[in-house]
Each structure stands twice: as structure tokens, then as C-alpha cells.
Motif scaffolding. Sequence first.
Motif, PDB file in Angstrom:
ATOM      1  N   ILE A   1       0.872  -1.169   0.000  1.00 14.32           N
ATOM      2  CA  ILE A   1       0.000   0.000   0.000  1.00 14.32           C
ATOM      3  C   ILE A   1       0.914   1.226   0.000  1.00 14.32           C
ATOM      4  O   ILE A   1       1.738   1.381   0.906  1.00 14.32           O
ATOM      5  N   PRO A   2       0.798   2.105  -1.001  1.00 13.68           N
ATOM      6  CA  PRO A   2       1.684   3.281  -1.062  1.00 13.68           C
ATOM      7  C   PRO A   2       1.498   4.208   0.135  1.00 13.68           C
ATOM      8  O   PRO A   2       0.447   4.222   0.772  1.00 13.68           O
ATOM      9  N   VAL A   3       2.532   4.991   0.399  1.00 16.39           N
ATOM     10  CA  VAL A   3       2.506   5.918   1.532  1.00 16.39           C
ATOM     11  C   VAL A   3       1.520   7.056   1.290  1.00 16.39           C
ATOM     12  O   VAL A   3       0.806   7.470   2.191  1.00 16.39           O
ATOM     13  N   SER A   4       1.445   7.556   0.069  1.00 15.07           N
ATOM     14  CA  SER A   4       0.574   8.715  -0.191  1.00 15.07           C
ATOM     15  C   SER A   4      -0.592   8.356  -1.101  1.00 15.07           C
ATOM     16  O   SER A   4      -0.488   7.450  -1.930  1.00 15.07           O
ATOM     17  N   ASN A   5      -1.684   9.056  -0.938  1.00 14.61           N
ATOM     18  CA  ASN A   5      -2.875   8.930  -1.780  1.00 14.61           C
ATOM     19  C   ASN A   5      -3.424   7.512  -1.860  1.00 14.61           C
ATOM     20  O   ASN A   5      -3.820   7.061  -2.925  1.00 14.61           O
ATOM     21  N   ALA A   6      -3.445   6.805  -0.750  1.00 17.90           N
ATOM     22  CA  ALA A   6      -3.926   5.418  -0.762  1.00 17.90           C
ATOM     23  C   ALA A   6      -5.142   5.200   0.132  1.00 17.90           C
ATOM     24  O   ALA A   6      -5.602   4.083   0.276  1.00 17.90           O
ATOM     25  N   GLN A   7      -5.650   6.240   0.755  1.00 13.25           N
ATOM     26  CA  GLN A   7      -6.805   6.101   1.648  1.00 13.25           C
ATOM     27  C   GLN A   7      -8.013   6.794   1.034  1.00 13.25           C
ATOM     28  O   GLN A   7      -7.845   7.815   0.381  1.00 13.25           O
TER      29      GLN A   7
ATOM     30  N   LEU B   1     -11.441 -25.328   9.408  1.00 14.79           N
ATOM     31  CA  LEU B   1     -11.448 -23.884   9.634  1.00 14.79           C
ATOM     32  C   LEU B   1     -10.372 -23.264   8.753  1.00 14.79           C
ATOM     33  O   LEU B   1      -9.187 -23.582   8.889  1.00 14.79           O
ATOM     34  N   PHE B   2     -10.807 -22.418   7.820  1.00 16.38           N
ATOM     35  CA  PHE B   2      -9.891 -21.662   6.969  1.00 16.38           C
ATOM     36  C   PHE B   2      -9.736 -20.276   7.565  1.00 16.38           C
ATOM     37  O   PHE B   2     -10.717 -19.653   7.969  1.00 16.38           O
ATOM     38  N   ARG B   3      -8.497 -19.796   7.619  1.00 14.91           N
ATOM     39  CA  ARG B   3      -8.219 -18.461   8.163  1.00 14.91           C
ATOM     40  C   ARG B   3      -7.355 -17.674   7.185  1.00 14.91           C
ATOM     41  O   ARG B   3      -6.527 -18.251   6.486  1.00 14.91           O
ATOM     42  N   ILE B   4      -7.556 -16.346   7.200  1.00 17.19           N
ATOM     43  CA  ILE B   4      -6.663 -15.448   6.472  1.00 17.19           C
ATOM     44  C   ILE B   4      -6.048 -14.502   7.493  1.00 17.19           C
ATOM     45  O   ILE B   4      -6.758 -13.929   8.326  1.00 17.19           O
ATOM     46  N   PHE B   5      -4.722 -14.361   7.405  1.00 22.55           N
ATOM     47  CA  PHE B   5      -3.968 -13.489   8.291  1.00 22.55           C
ATOM     48  C   PHE B   5      -3.352 -12.351   7.486  1.00 22.55           C
ATOM     49  O   PHE B   5      -2.909 -12.566   6.353  1.00 22.55           O
ATOM     50  N   ARG B   6      -3.333 -11.160   8.080  1.00 18.45           N
ATOM     51  CA  ARG B   6      -2.535 -10.054   7.557  1.00 18.45           C
ATOM     52  C   ARG B   6      -1.444  -9.801   8.574  1.00 18.45           C
ATOM     53  O   ARG B   6      -1.716  -9.479   9.721  1.00 18.45           O
ATOM     54  N   ASP B   7      -0.189  -9.977   8.162  1.00 15.79           N
ATOM     55  CA  ASP B   7       0.950  -9.738   9.053  1.00 15.79           C
ATOM     56  C   ASP B   7       0.774 -10.456  10.395  1.00 15.79           C
ATOM     57  O   ASP B   7       0.933  -9.871  11.456  1.00 15.79           O
TER      58      ASP B   7
ATOM     59  N   ARG C   1      -3.183   0.134   6.422  1.00 17.84           N
ATOM     60  CA  ARG C   1      -2.149   1.177   6.521  1.00 17.84           C
ATOM     61  C   ARG C   1      -1.105   0.979   5.423  1.00 17.84           C
ATOM     62  O   ARG C   1      -0.961  -0.112   4.863  1.00 17.84           O
ATOM     63  N   SER C   2      -0.369   2.029   5.135  1.00 19.38           N
ATOM     64  CA  SER C   2       0.646   1.967   4.084  1.00 19.38           C
ATOM     65  C   SER C   2       1.772   1.021   4.491  1.00 19.38           C
ATOM     66  O   SER C   2       1.996   0.755   5.667  1.00 19.38           O
TER      67      SER C   2
END
Length: 142
Positions: free
Chosen positions: A40-46, A68-74, A106-107
Motif C-alpha cells: 500500500i503506497p505511503v501517499s494517496n492510498a486512503q 477452519l480456513f483463516r486469512i492473516f494479515r501480518d 495502513r501503508s
Amino acid sequence: MVRILDKAAVQPLRKFNLSRSFTIRRSPGRSRLATIQLRIPVSNAQPNRVELVATVGVKGVTGIAQILFRIFRDRTEIFNTQQGIESAASEQNYAVTFQAIDKNVRSGRHVYTVTAENLTANTRADVVGPISFSGLAVQTTT
């Protein structure tokens, strides 16, 4: 208006293949199925959203397993769903597909991982393919 920020896709198993199958681990253990990275770019991404789609080919081996299937972000769980997998007297092979949407990420670089775990004792289900996992990050209008 929608602007594409990033996209990624993997396909660790391209087709149904019993010779490359593996058993889904019993909970609390997990079988990692696929991982992608999105930026996700730092600027103009929200505001933004990340659209995630996974397909997993599963075969019931013994009993009726609850997977049970799960998706994780970080390493943080952002989504889960459960699927019953029968092994006899009915369907045995399944292509389970699910979609998740992660909003206002978040970026920076983010790692998305899809996993599976068997919640039911004395049952067995195997991943037989295909496995695919894709993500599309888009900027959205308010």
C-alpha cells in the motif's frame, strides 16, 4: 472511481493431484496453504480495501471433518470460515472458495496468508489441489 494499488496471486497446486496431497493438521495446529505480499503506497492510498480470494481443493478421508480456513494479515487473523468435509457415502472431493475484504489497510508491505486446520477429532481431510490465493489492493472513493 477505483485505483489499483497492487495485486498478487499464487497457485501452489494447479490441479487436483492425489500424489501431491497432504493432511490438514489438527487444531490448534495449522497447515499453511499460500502466502502473498501486497504494498500500500505511503501517499494517496486512503480509503482503500484489499480484496482476497482463495480456492482450496479438499478430500474427505475419514469421518466428517470441520475445516477452519483463516486469512492473516501480518500474523493477525482478519477472516475465517468453516466448511464440513464428508468422507463416505456422499461427496468426498470439494473445491472450497471464499472471499475476504480488508478495509483501510495502513501503508507499507503486508503479508497475507491462508491456512487450514481440522477442528474435529478422529477425522481426516487432505488438501488435494488446486490451491490458489489472490489479492487486489484498490483505493476507493469516499
